[in-house]
Design an enzyme around this catalytic site. Structure first.
Site, PDB file in Angstrom:
ATOM      1  N   ASP A   1       0.800  -1.228   0.000  1.00 24.56           N
ATOM      2  CA  ASP A   1       0.000   0.000   0.000  1.00 24.56           C
ATOM      3  C   ASP A   1       0.836   1.283   0.000  1.00 24.56           C
ATOM      4  OD1 ASP A   1       0.987  -0.084   2.520  1.00 24.56           O
ATOM      5  OD2 ASP A   1      -0.927   0.107   3.548  1.00 24.56           O
TER       6      ASP A   1
ATOM      7  N   TYR B   1       0.101  -3.598  11.314  1.00 26.14           N
ATOM      8  CA  TYR B   1       1.118  -4.652  11.207  1.00 26.14           C
ATOM      9  C   TYR B   1       1.409  -5.087  12.636  1.00 26.14           C
ATOM     10  CZ  TYR B   1       2.295  -3.613   6.329  1.00 26.14           C
ATOM     11  OH  TYR B   1       2.272  -3.436   4.971  1.00 26.14           O
TER      12      TYR B   1
ATOM     13  N   PRO C   1       7.438  -6.419   4.595  1.00 27.53           N
ATOM     14  CA  PRO C   1       6.729  -5.308   3.939  1.00 27.53           C
ATOM     15  C   PRO C   1       6.669  -4.022   4.757  1.00 27.53           C
ATOM     16  CG  PRO C   1       5.185  -7.011   4.665  1.00 27.53           C
ATOM     17  CD  PRO C   1       6.528  -7.380   5.197  1.00 27.53           C
TER      18      PRO C   1
ATOM     19  N   ARG D   1      -5.171   4.664   6.374  1.00 29.33           N
ATOM     20  CA  ARG D   1      -5.347   4.431   4.937  1.00 29.33           C
ATOM     21  C   ARG D   1      -6.523   5.214   4.378  1.00 29.33           C
ATOM     22  NH1 ARG D   1      -4.169  -0.911   3.320  1.00 29.33           N
ATOM     23  NH2 ARG D   1      -5.523  -0.321   1.608  1.00 29.33           N
TER      24      ARG D   1
HETATM   25  P1  FAD Z   1       3.448  -9.720  -7.552  1.00 23.47           P
HETATM   26  O1  FAD Z   1       2.665  -8.581  -7.075  1.00 23.47           O
HETATM   27  O2  FAD Z   1       3.498 -10.945  -6.720  1.00 23.47           O
HETATM   28  O3  FAD Z   1       2.867 -10.082  -8.979  1.00 23.47           O
HETATM   29  C1  FAD Z   1       3.191 -11.268  -9.656  1.00 23.47           C
HETATM   30  C2  FAD Z   1       2.154 -11.544 -10.709  1.00 23.47           C
HETATM   31  O4  FAD Z   1       2.581 -12.667 -11.459  1.00 23.47           O
HETATM   32  C3  FAD Z   1       0.807 -11.893 -10.135  1.00 23.47           C
HETATM   33  O5  FAD Z   1      -0.199 -11.183 -10.817  1.00 23.47           O
HETATM   34  C4  FAD Z   1       0.680 -13.394 -10.359  1.00 23.47           C
HETATM   35  O6  FAD Z   1      -0.648 -13.818 -10.600  1.00 23.47           O
HETATM   36  C5  FAD Z   1       1.524 -13.593 -11.589  1.00 23.47           C
HETATM   37  N1  FAD Z   1       2.114 -14.928 -11.699  1.00 23.47           N
HETATM   38  C6  FAD Z   1       2.707 -15.645 -10.747  1.00 23.47           C
HETATM   39  N2  FAD Z   1       3.153 -16.810 -11.253  1.00 23.47           N
HETATM   40  C7  FAD Z   1       2.825 -16.800 -12.556  1.00 23.47           C
HETATM   41  C8  FAD Z   1       3.014 -17.721 -13.608  1.00 23.47           C
HETATM   42  N3  FAD Z   1       3.631 -18.882 -13.424  1.00 23.47           N
HETATM   43  N4  FAD Z   1       2.555 -17.412 -14.821  1.00 23.47           N
HETATM   44  C9  FAD Z   1       1.904 -16.231 -15.043  1.00 23.47           C
HETATM   45  N5  FAD Z   1       1.697 -15.338 -14.082  1.00 23.47           N
HETATM   46  C10 FAD Z   1       2.165 -15.612 -12.852  1.00 23.47           C
HETATM   47  N6  FAD Z   1       4.122  -5.280   0.334  1.00 23.47           N
HETATM   48  C11 FAD Z   1       4.055  -4.209   1.119  1.00 23.47           C
HETATM   49  O7  FAD Z   1       4.763  -3.242   0.856  1.00 23.47           O
HETATM   50  N7  FAD Z   1       3.185  -4.194   2.186  1.00 23.47           N
HETATM   51  C12 FAD Z   1       2.388  -5.271   2.479  1.00 23.47           C
HETATM   52  O8  FAD Z   1       1.663  -5.267   3.447  1.00 23.47           O
HETATM   53  C13 FAD Z   1       2.452  -6.400   1.662  1.00 23.47           C
HETATM   54  N8  FAD Z   1       1.684  -7.478   1.914  1.00 23.47           N
HETATM   55  C14 FAD Z   1       1.718  -8.525   1.057  1.00 23.47           C
HETATM   56  C15 FAD Z   1       0.893  -9.594   1.287  1.00 23.47           C
HETATM   57  C16 FAD Z   1       0.859 -10.666   0.414  1.00 23.47           C
HETATM   58  C17 FAD Z   1      -0.044 -11.820   0.681  1.00 23.47           C
HETATM   59  C18 FAD Z   1       1.718 -10.665  -0.711  1.00 23.47           C
HETATM   60  C19 FAD Z   1       1.709 -11.808  -1.703  1.00 23.47           C
HETATM   61  C20 FAD Z   1       2.569  -9.595  -0.916  1.00 23.47           C
HETATM   62  C21 FAD Z   1       2.575  -8.529  -0.044  1.00 23.47           C
HETATM   63  N9  FAD Z   1       3.409  -7.430  -0.224  1.00 23.47           N
HETATM   64  C22 FAD Z   1       3.338  -6.361   0.571  1.00 23.47           C
HETATM   65  C23 FAD Z   1       4.407  -7.434  -1.279  1.00 23.47           C
HETATM   66  C24 FAD Z   1       3.990  -6.699  -2.507  1.00 23.47           C
HETATM   67  O9  FAD Z   1       2.685  -7.043  -2.835  1.00 23.47           O
HETATM   68  C25 FAD Z   1       4.989  -7.085  -3.566  1.00 23.47           C
HETATM   69  O10 FAD Z   1       6.296  -6.652  -3.175  1.00 23.47           O
HETATM   70  C26 FAD Z   1       4.700  -6.491  -4.907  1.00 23.47           C
HETATM   71  O11 FAD Z   1       3.399  -6.824  -5.305  1.00 23.47           O
HETATM   72  C27 FAD Z   1       5.715  -7.034  -5.909  1.00 23.47           C
HETATM   73  O12 FAD Z   1       5.276  -6.878  -7.196  1.00 23.47           O
HETATM   74  P2  FAD Z   1       5.596  -7.953  -8.309  1.00 23.47           P
HETATM   75  O13 FAD Z   1       4.924  -7.457  -9.529  1.00 23.47           O
HETATM   76  O14 FAD Z   1       7.057  -8.204  -8.347  1.00 23.47           O
HETATM   77  O15 FAD Z   1       4.967  -9.323  -7.836  1.00 23.47           O
END
Ligand code: FAD
Length: 677
Positions: free
Chosen positions: A57, A286, A363, A278
């Protein structure tokens, strides 16, 4: 011969979270860069729709600057809650929590933006709308598609994908069984009218396709399939700690006075709590869970964690204040760990990893989404300009050298910060076990600069001309190459060049101060003129243009820029506008009302187009505005008001080179190392 249909594409992005969407948006903005054929980009995701609540967020200043360069910072800025002050709460001598300090959330004067919070689903919505607008619908997230194999060939990467059924593409949702009976959040709506599900799977699924891509970018999160497909040498390395944390987004009822402030609360014996106020009256908590501990394998059993357990822990930490809730929007739990991949790119420079796929951490410092988006923002323009045949492939080496160092710094920062946050407060100076609250406050203050994203300082490379360490290339067993084309200069030479613009450190992002448009007197934050459209920029600090000797220096520099064998004309494709790959922007320091755009500035600084006339948006003056104050740009950029200087800026707003107006040959060398001239 297989009957699986095959298609060719320039870039395939796997994963449409923040990192994948940032890559797709950046490609969508490259449409203005001329090329023989339009860039073809596909983005696939295994889920059937975007997320709607929870997860990350926090948006740091740098992410907002980037959003602004893509044209949607205003949406986030309006909708988000703004983080203005942090309150620290610690136990007093009797063990009761009390407010012990207040500090500004964002260091004052650091950026034109401050930290804000808005849930990830809304950020994804802004990206999807922006991609649609700038690609004209050509780039669209293809959902419910799973990659099943990846082979790196001489020319292209062959990725086989399979269409999923709707059931396969919708992850199971845990319900809380609590008051508001919320699911674990992934598919809930977030009280916002303009968001909608964009499920595009058909129920059948199963069809396969082979996508032959010139480049593949794996943005598929912490359990990245792409990373695993590249081999074990890309696996994340690092450690998990014993600290387990719960997260809840609730609308609270409480007598705790700082519930609408960002708070760091250390209780005497019940653990720690972070409060993040928020949007939509929500508050994120947290909460450290002291009741849950990892087993012998080092992992905690998440199935034992319920919202009641998490909330009970929060109530204990906040005592004697009371807190309750009716509505919970989202919740989760996690174990803190800091892990990083040895390499962010395959040695072929055809497959790259970005975001959570290559670094994970706690996070609480609000870094995950920000650093992930900034990874792919760093990468996309490089890949795009190479795919368009404009830039030299050697610049791809800088993705690993620049971004892995940032991730490494983040892991170290998070390691220290998490331990200070999770530790018990020290009772007195002799208490070796406890955390000193003075040290904690100091870490918070120092951490604020890091957490803003504005301390990133890229090392020397083909894109950054400075002295120093070129940055690590990751595990040598994975990568055996050296950085090619690094523009090394001696420490002494660099000090002389950097002293020409002390406020624009080479390797850091171009800071922003207000200047006025010479033609219409409208004030602009200069960074607003540095759009993320794939163009490099030369910022000419023209100095006192009304001084005849200085005017002559500017003329000589511009004549060289404009010459047919100069880098600018050679980098620009035949028939394209002179500013289509490198744009020249000018800031002068003479009196605006005594200066005339067409009389005093050479044509190349405001080029003429037979269809649209002179360009009135490229020359600016450092002067006080009628309504919006004085940016004092020359002073703040540390540039001499008489003599000026020249600065080369990369498409991602990082400063690449600084020199005198007479240093044209060096500037030419810089661009010749980057462009296929
Ligand atoms: P992600 O957001 O994980 O996106 C990955 C994408 O790839 C997803 O849409 C997924 O569906 C897709 N994907 C995965 N595997 C495949 C595949 N094999 N083929 C095709 N598509 C695929 N960060 C904070 O700062 N504060 C928080 O409180 C916080 N809480 C979180 C809670 C949870 C449950 C999670 C999972 C993450 C949290 N984070 C938090 C971390 C934050 O969401 C991530 O750091 C951020 O989203 C990273 O972005 P990303 O695009 O690298 O990965």
């Amino acid at each position: 011969q297989s009957d699986i249909p095959e298609t060719n594409v320039d870039v395939l992005i796997i994963g449409a979270g923040p990192a994948g969407l940032m890559a797709a948006a950046s490609f969508a903005h490259l449409t203005a860069i001329p090329s023989a054929s339009p860039l073809s980009v596909r983005i696939i995701d295994k889920r059937s729709t975007k997320i709607f609540s929870g997860q990350a967020d926090g948006l740091q200043c740098r992410s907002l600057e980037i959003f602004d360069s893509l044209g949607f910072a205003d949406r986030a800025w309006k909708e988000a809650n703004h983080m203005i002050e942090i309150c620290m709460w610690n136990p007093d001598a009797t063990g009761i929590i009390q407010r012990s300090d207040r500090i500004p959330d964002t260091i004052v004067g650091l950026s034109r933006f401050q930290q804000i919070v808005l849930q990830q689903g809304r950020i994804e919505r802004f990206f999807l709308d922006n991609i649609q607008k700038y690609s004209g619908g050509a780039i669209k997230v293809e959902r419910a598609i799973l990659p099943t194999s990846l082979q790196i060939g001489e020319e292209r990467v062959k990725v086989t994908v399979r269409k999923l059924t709707e059931e396969e593409a919708t992850p199971p949702q845990a319900t809380t069984g609590s008051k508001s009976d919320v699911t674990d959040g992934l598919f809930r709506s977030n009280l916002v009218g303009d968001d909608y599900e964009d499920k595009i799977t058909d129920a059948k699924g199963g069809e396969e396709e082979v996508i032959n891509a010139k480049f593949v970018i794996g943005c598929d999160g912490a359990r990245s399939w792409t990373r695993r497909a590249l081999g074990p040498e890309f696996e994340l390395q690092g450690e998990a700690t014993d600290f387990i944390w719960g997260v809840m987004d609730i609308i609270p009822f409480t007598d705790f006075p700082d519930i609408r402030m960002r708070c760091a609360i250390h209780s005497a014996n019940d653990g720690s709590l972070m409060v993040i106020p928020r949007e939509n009256r929500l508050v994120r908590l947290y909460i450290q869970l002291k009741e849950v501990t990892p087993d012998a394998s080092g992992r905690a059993d998440r199935s034992k964690i319920t919202p009641e357990l998490i909330f009970g822990a929060a109530q204990k930490i906040l005592r004697p204040y009371k807190i309750d809730y009716e509505y919970c929007d989202w919740w989760t739990a996690y174990q803190i760990g800091q892990r990083i991949s040895p390499s962010f790119s395959h040695p072929s420079n055809k497959v790259f990893l970005a975001g959570d796929a290559v670094h994970t951490h706690s996070p609480k410092a609000g870094q995950g989404m920000n650093v992930s988006m900034q990874d792919s923002f760093n990468l996309a323009w490089k890949v795009g300009l190479i795919a368009k045949g404009i830039c030299h492939p050697r610049i791809l080496d800088t993705y690993q050298s620049e971004r892995r160092r940032v991730a490494q710094d983040l892991i170290e920062f998070d390691h220290k910060f998490s331990r200070l946050f999770s530790g018990r407060p020290a009772k007195d100076v002799m208490d070796a076990e406890g955390v000193s609250m003075a040290e904690f406050k100091d870490a918070f203050l120092k951490g604020n600069l890091f957490a803003s994203g504005l301390s990133v300082d890229y090392g020397p490379s083909s894109l950054v001309v400075k002295s120093g360490d070129p940055g690590e290339l990751g595990d040598r067993s994975v990568r055996s190459r050296n950085l090619e084309g690094v523009c090394r200069i001696t420490v002494e030479e660099f000090e002389v060049k950097q002293s020409l613009a002390k406020g624009l450190p080479v390797g850091m992002r171009f800071n922003s101060f207000k200047v006025l448009n010479q033609a219409c007197a409208r004030p602009w934050h200069f960074q607003e003129r540095l759009k993320a459209d794939g163009r490099f920029r030369i910022v000419l600090f023209a100095g006192d243009i009304l001084d005849p000797a200085q005017k002559q220096r500017v003329k000589v520099f511009c004549d060289k820029l404009n010459s047919s064998n100069g880098f600018m004309r050679r980098a620009t494709p035949e028939g394209a506008k002179i500013d289509s790959v490198i744009e020249v922007l000018t800031i002068h320091s003479a009196k605006r009302t005594e200066t005339e755009l067409l009389r005093d500035f050479p044509d190349i600084l405001h080029p003429f187009d037979p269809h649209t006339g002179w360009d009135y948006n490229k020359v600016f003056v450092d002067e006080e505005s009628y309504h919006e104050g004085f940016g004092d740009a020359y002073k703040n950029y540390g540039v001499d008001k008489e003599k000026g200087c020249v600065v080369a800026v990369r498409p991602d707003q990082y400063v690449g080179w600084v020199g005198e107006l007479e240093d044209f040959e060096q500037l030419q060398e810089y661009f010749e190392g980057i462009f296929l001239v």
